[in-house]
Motif scaffolding. Structure first.
Motif, PDB file in Angstrom:
ATOM      1  N   THR A 151       0.035  12.478   7.439  1.00 23.91           N
ATOM      2  CA  THR A 151      -1.314  11.906   7.425  1.00 23.91           C
ATOM      3  C   THR A 151      -1.252  10.386   7.307  1.00 23.91           C
ATOM      4  OG1 THR A 151      -1.544  11.945   5.012  1.00 23.91           O
ATOM      5  CG2 THR A 151      -2.156  13.982   6.211  1.00 23.91           C
ATOM      6  N   SER A 152      -2.383   9.742   7.507  1.00 21.14           N
ATOM      7  CA  SER A 152      -2.424   8.279   7.366  1.00 21.14           C
ATOM      8  C   SER A 152      -2.106   7.866   5.928  1.00 21.14           C
ATOM      9  CB  SER A 152      -3.772   7.728   7.819  1.00 21.14           C
ATOM     10  OG  SER A 152      -4.822   8.287   7.076  1.00 21.14           O
ATOM     11  N   LEU A 153      -2.544   8.631   4.947  1.00 22.73           N
ATOM     12  CA  LEU A 153      -2.218   8.341   3.545  1.00 22.73           C
ATOM     13  C   LEU A 153      -0.713   8.437   3.319  1.00 22.73           C
ATOM     14  CD1 LEU A 153      -3.168   7.919   0.545  1.00 22.73           C
ATOM     15  CD2 LEU A 153      -3.097  10.404   0.355  1.00 22.73           C
ATOM     16  N   GLU A 154      -0.103   9.494   3.824  1.00 25.08           N
ATOM     17  CA  GLU A 154       1.338   9.671   3.661  1.00 25.08           C
ATOM     18  C   GLU A 154       2.115   8.579   4.384  1.00 25.08           C
ATOM     19  OE1 GLU A 154       1.303  14.550   3.264  1.00 25.08           O
ATOM     20  OE2 GLU A 154       1.377  13.626   5.265  1.00 25.08           O
ATOM     21  N   ARG A 155       1.665   8.216   5.577  1.00 24.74           N
ATOM     22  CA  ARG A 155       2.355   7.185   6.354  1.00 24.74           C
ATOM     23  C   ARG A 155       2.289   5.827   5.650  1.00 24.74           C
ATOM     24  NH1 ARG A 155       3.585   9.201  11.265  1.00 24.74           N
ATOM     25  NH2 ARG A 155       3.607   7.266  12.435  1.00 24.74           N
ATOM     26  N   ALA A 156       1.118   5.501   5.120  1.00 26.12           N
ATOM     27  CA  ALA A 156       0.974   4.233   4.391  1.00 26.12           C
ATOM     28  C   ALA A 156       1.857   4.223   3.154  1.00 26.12           C
ATOM     29  CB  ALA A 156      -0.489   4.009   4.012  1.00 26.12           C
ATOM     30  N   ALA A 157       1.873   5.331   2.427  1.00 29.98           N
ATOM     31  CA  ALA A 157       2.677   5.420   1.212  1.00 29.98           C
ATOM     32  C   ALA A 157       4.177   5.365   1.532  1.00 29.98           C
ATOM     33  CB  ALA A 157       2.332   6.701   0.454  1.00 29.98           C
ATOM     34  N   LEU A 158       4.599   6.079   2.562  1.00 28.81           N
ATOM     35  CA  LEU A 158       6.014   6.058   2.946  1.00 28.81           C
ATOM     36  C   LEU A 158       6.451   4.663   3.392  1.00 28.81           C
ATOM     37  CD1 LEU A 158       6.091   9.471   4.824  1.00 28.81           C
ATOM     38  CD2 LEU A 158       7.544   8.875   2.858  1.00 28.81           C
ATOM     39  N   MET A 163      -5.131  -0.980   3.789  1.00 26.73           N
ATOM     40  CA  MET A 163      -6.202  -0.452   4.642  1.00 26.73           C
ATOM     41  C   MET A 163      -6.408   1.047   4.402  1.00 26.73           C
ATOM     42  SD  MET A 163      -5.383  -2.521   8.169  1.00 26.73           S
ATOM     43  CE  MET A 163      -6.539  -1.572   9.136  1.00 26.73           C
ATOM     44  N   VAL A 164      -5.386   1.717   3.867  1.00 31.50           N
ATOM     45  CA  VAL A 164      -5.440   3.164   3.677  1.00 31.50           C
ATOM     46  C   VAL A 164      -5.461   3.549   2.195  1.00 31.50           C
ATOM     47  CG1 VAL A 164      -4.228   5.337   4.127  1.00 31.50           C
ATOM     48  CG2 VAL A 164      -4.239   3.540   5.867  1.00 31.50           C
ATOM     49  N   LEU A 165      -4.622   2.896   1.413  1.00 30.91           N
ATOM     50  CA  LEU A 165      -4.491   3.232  -0.003  1.00 30.91           C
ATOM     51  C   LEU A 165      -5.510   2.466  -0.842  1.00 30.91           C
ATOM     52  CD1 LEU A 165      -0.604   2.916  -0.291  1.00 30.91           C
ATOM     53  CD2 LEU A 165      -1.905   5.027  -0.007  1.00 30.91           C
ATOM     54  N   SER A 166      -6.092   3.145  -1.817  1.00 35.72           N
ATOM     55  CA  SER A 166      -6.943   2.441  -2.785  1.00 35.72           C
ATOM     56  C   SER A 166      -6.052   1.539  -3.638  1.00 35.72           C
ATOM     57  CB  SER A 166      -7.669   3.450  -3.682  1.00 35.72           C
ATOM     58  OG  SER A 166      -6.744   4.080  -4.568  1.00 35.72           O
ATOM     59  N   HIS A 167      -6.673   0.673  -4.407  1.00 36.60           N
ATOM     60  CA  HIS A 167      -5.908  -0.198  -5.313  1.00 36.60           C
ATOM     61  C   HIS A 167      -5.019   0.644  -6.226  1.00 36.60           C
ATOM     62  CE1 HIS A 167      -4.982  -3.432  -8.141  1.00 36.60           C
ATOM     63  NE2 HIS A 167      -5.270  -2.557  -9.091  1.00 36.60           N
ATOM     64  N   ASP A 168      -5.605   1.675  -6.845  1.00 32.18           N
ATOM     65  CA  ASP A 168      -4.849   2.525  -7.776  1.00 32.18           C
ATOM     66  C   ASP A 168      -3.735   3.283  -7.069  1.00 32.18           C
ATOM     67  OD1 ASP A 168      -6.467   1.622  -9.818  1.00 32.18           O
ATOM     68  OD2 ASP A 168      -7.670   3.452  -9.931  1.00 32.18           O
ATOM     69  N   GLN A 169      -3.973   3.722  -5.846  1.00 31.07           N
ATOM     70  CA  GLN A 169      -2.936   4.419  -5.089  1.00 31.07           C
ATOM     71  C   GLN A 169      -1.806   3.460  -4.713  1.00 31.07           C
ATOM     72  OE1 GLN A 169      -5.457   6.029  -2.000  1.00 31.07           O
ATOM     73  NE2 GLN A 169      -5.346   8.086  -2.898  1.00 31.07           N
ATOM     74  N   PHE A 170      -2.139   2.236  -4.345  1.00 26.45           N
ATOM     75  CA  PHE A 170      -1.126   1.225  -4.023  1.00 26.45           C
ATOM     76  C   PHE A 170      -0.233   0.997  -5.245  1.00 26.45           C
ATOM     77  CE2 PHE A 170       0.685  -2.944  -3.491  1.00 26.45           C
ATOM     78  CZ  PHE A 170       0.913  -3.075  -2.133  1.00 26.45           C
ATOM     79  N   VAL A 171      -0.864   0.843  -6.408  1.00 29.27           N
ATOM     80  CA  VAL A 171      -0.112   0.643  -7.659  1.00 29.27           C
ATOM     81  C   VAL A 171       0.769   1.861  -7.932  1.00 29.27           C
ATOM     82  CG1 VAL A 171      -0.347   0.412 -10.175  1.00 29.27           C
ATOM     83  CG2 VAL A 171      -1.762  -0.987  -8.648  1.00 29.27           C
ATOM     84  N   ALA A 172       0.200   3.058  -7.797  1.00 28.03           N
ATOM     85  CA  ALA A 172       0.956   4.281  -8.076  1.00 28.03           C
ATOM     86  C   ALA A 172       2.156   4.426  -7.144  1.00 28.03           C
ATOM     87  CB  ALA A 172       0.041   5.501  -7.964  1.00 28.03           C
ATOM     88  N   VAL A 173       1.955   4.231  -5.853  1.00 27.02           N
ATOM     89  CA  VAL A 173       3.059   4.342  -4.896  1.00 27.02           C
ATOM     90  C   VAL A 173       4.140   3.315  -5.215  1.00 27.02           C
ATOM     91  CG1 VAL A 173       3.718   4.023  -2.468  1.00 27.02           C
ATOM     92  CG2 VAL A 173       1.700   5.395  -3.056  1.00 27.02           C
ATOM     93  N   SER A 174       3.740   2.112  -5.559  1.00 28.45           N
ATOM     94  CA  SER A 174       4.705   1.068  -5.909  1.00 28.45           C
ATOM     95  C   SER A 174       5.555   1.496  -7.100  1.00 28.45           C
ATOM     96  CB  SER A 174       3.986  -0.244  -6.221  1.00 28.45           C
ATOM     97  OG  SER A 174       3.285  -0.704  -5.084  1.00 28.45           O
ATOM     98  N   TRP A 175       4.909   2.031  -8.126  1.00 24.31           N
ATOM     99  CA  TRP A 175       5.642   2.470  -9.316  1.00 24.31           C
ATOM    100  C   TRP A 175       6.510   3.684  -9.037  1.00 24.31           C
ATOM    101  CZ3 TRP A 175       7.249   0.074 -13.338  1.00 24.31           C
ATOM    102  CH2 TRP A 175       6.567  -1.048 -13.794  1.00 24.31           C
ATOM    103  N   ILE A 176       6.045   4.592  -8.195  1.00 24.52           N
ATOM    104  CA  ILE A 176       6.879   5.751  -7.821  1.00 24.52           C
ATOM    105  C   ILE A 176       8.169   5.247  -7.174  1.00 24.52           C
ATOM    106  CG2 ILE A 176       7.087   7.731  -6.257  1.00 24.52           C
ATOM    107  CD1 ILE A 176       3.981   8.104  -6.691  1.00 24.52           C
ATOM    108  N   ALA A 177       8.046   4.287  -6.261  1.00 21.78           N
ATOM    109  CA  ALA A 177       9.229   3.739  -5.584  1.00 21.78           C
ATOM    110  C   ALA A 177      10.152   3.034  -6.568  1.00 21.78           C
ATOM    111  CB  ALA A 177       8.813   2.780  -4.467  1.00 21.78           C
ATOM    112  N   VAL A 178       9.592   2.263  -7.478  1.00 25.19           N
ATOM    113  CA  VAL A 178      10.411   1.569  -8.483  1.00 25.19           C
ATOM    114  C   VAL A 178      11.149   2.572  -9.364  1.00 25.19           C
ATOM    115  CG1 VAL A 178      10.279   0.128 -10.561  1.00 25.19           C
ATOM    116  CG2 VAL A 178       9.049  -0.560  -8.489  1.00 25.19           C
ATOM    117  N   MET A 179      10.439   3.625  -9.798  1.00 23.65           N
ATOM    118  CA  MET A 179      11.050   4.622 -10.680  1.00 23.65           C
ATOM    119  C   MET A 179      12.177   5.384  -9.988  1.00 23.65           C
ATOM    120  SD  MET A 179      10.022   4.500 -13.768  1.00 23.65           S
ATOM    121  CE  MET A 179      11.197   5.779 -14.127  1.00 23.65           C
ATOM    122  N   ILE A 180      11.940   5.871  -8.768  1.00 21.05           N
ATOM    123  CA  ILE A 180      12.986   6.664  -8.129  1.00 21.05           C
ATOM    124  C   ILE A 180      14.172   5.775  -7.761  1.00 21.05           C
ATOM    125  CG2 ILE A 180      12.067   6.603  -5.774  1.00 21.05           C
ATOM    126  CD1 ILE A 180      13.892   9.551  -7.550  1.00 21.05           C
TER     127      ILE A 180
END
Length: 152
Positions: free
Chosen positions: A88-95, A119-136
């Protein structure tokens, strides 16, 4: 130096390890609260682990993704998600964002990736994806330096 000379830097009794566990739990909470589905969280962990070459994490998070209901066909093509219409567009933006955070081309996350993700992720989703990447990324490095075994 042989494998038996490795040092498991993730001593479960150390304050550092416990702090990382606590941070990991907080990242999971912000991901859930931002609307990032658990399956997507696992896809991000798998993709970052593919880039880092962390076999231990790939095994673990692939199993977690299947348990979360992720389709095995999507897991099979995850490394080439840009060439697949299965995301999905959400998954593509996050990946895309997670990859850029992991690779840091030119020592920065490209402005184009940030713009497209915003353009796809909300502010909170952008923050969450960033932290997921940092953690893993952190867990991958700990696993790799410690020589974590891979189940056969």
């Amino acid at each position: 130096m042989s494998e038996n000379h490795r040092v498991d830097v993730a001593d479960p009794s150390s304050g550092t390890y416990l702090g990382l566990i606590s941070l990991n739990q907080e990242v999971s909470t912000i991901a859930r609260q931002s609307g990032i589905p658990h399956g997507l969280t696992e896809l991000l962990k798998i993709r970052v682990s593919q880039i880092n070459g962390c076999v231990h994490a790939l095994q673990h998070h692939s199993a977690e993704a299947v348990e979360a209901g992720e389709d095995r066909d999507r897991l099979a093509v995850l490394a080439l998600w840009r060439r697949s219409g299965m995301f999905t567009s959400l998954e593509r933006a996050a990946l895309s964002l997670a990859e850029a955070i992991t690779e840091l081309p030119d020592q920065d996350v490209p402005a184009k990736v940030v713009r497209e993700a915003r353009m796809v992720l909300s502010h909170d989703q952008f923050v969450a994806v960033s932290w997921i990447a940092v953690m893993i990324n952190s867990w991958n490095r700990i696993s790799m330096i410690s020589g974590r075994p891979v189940a056969s």
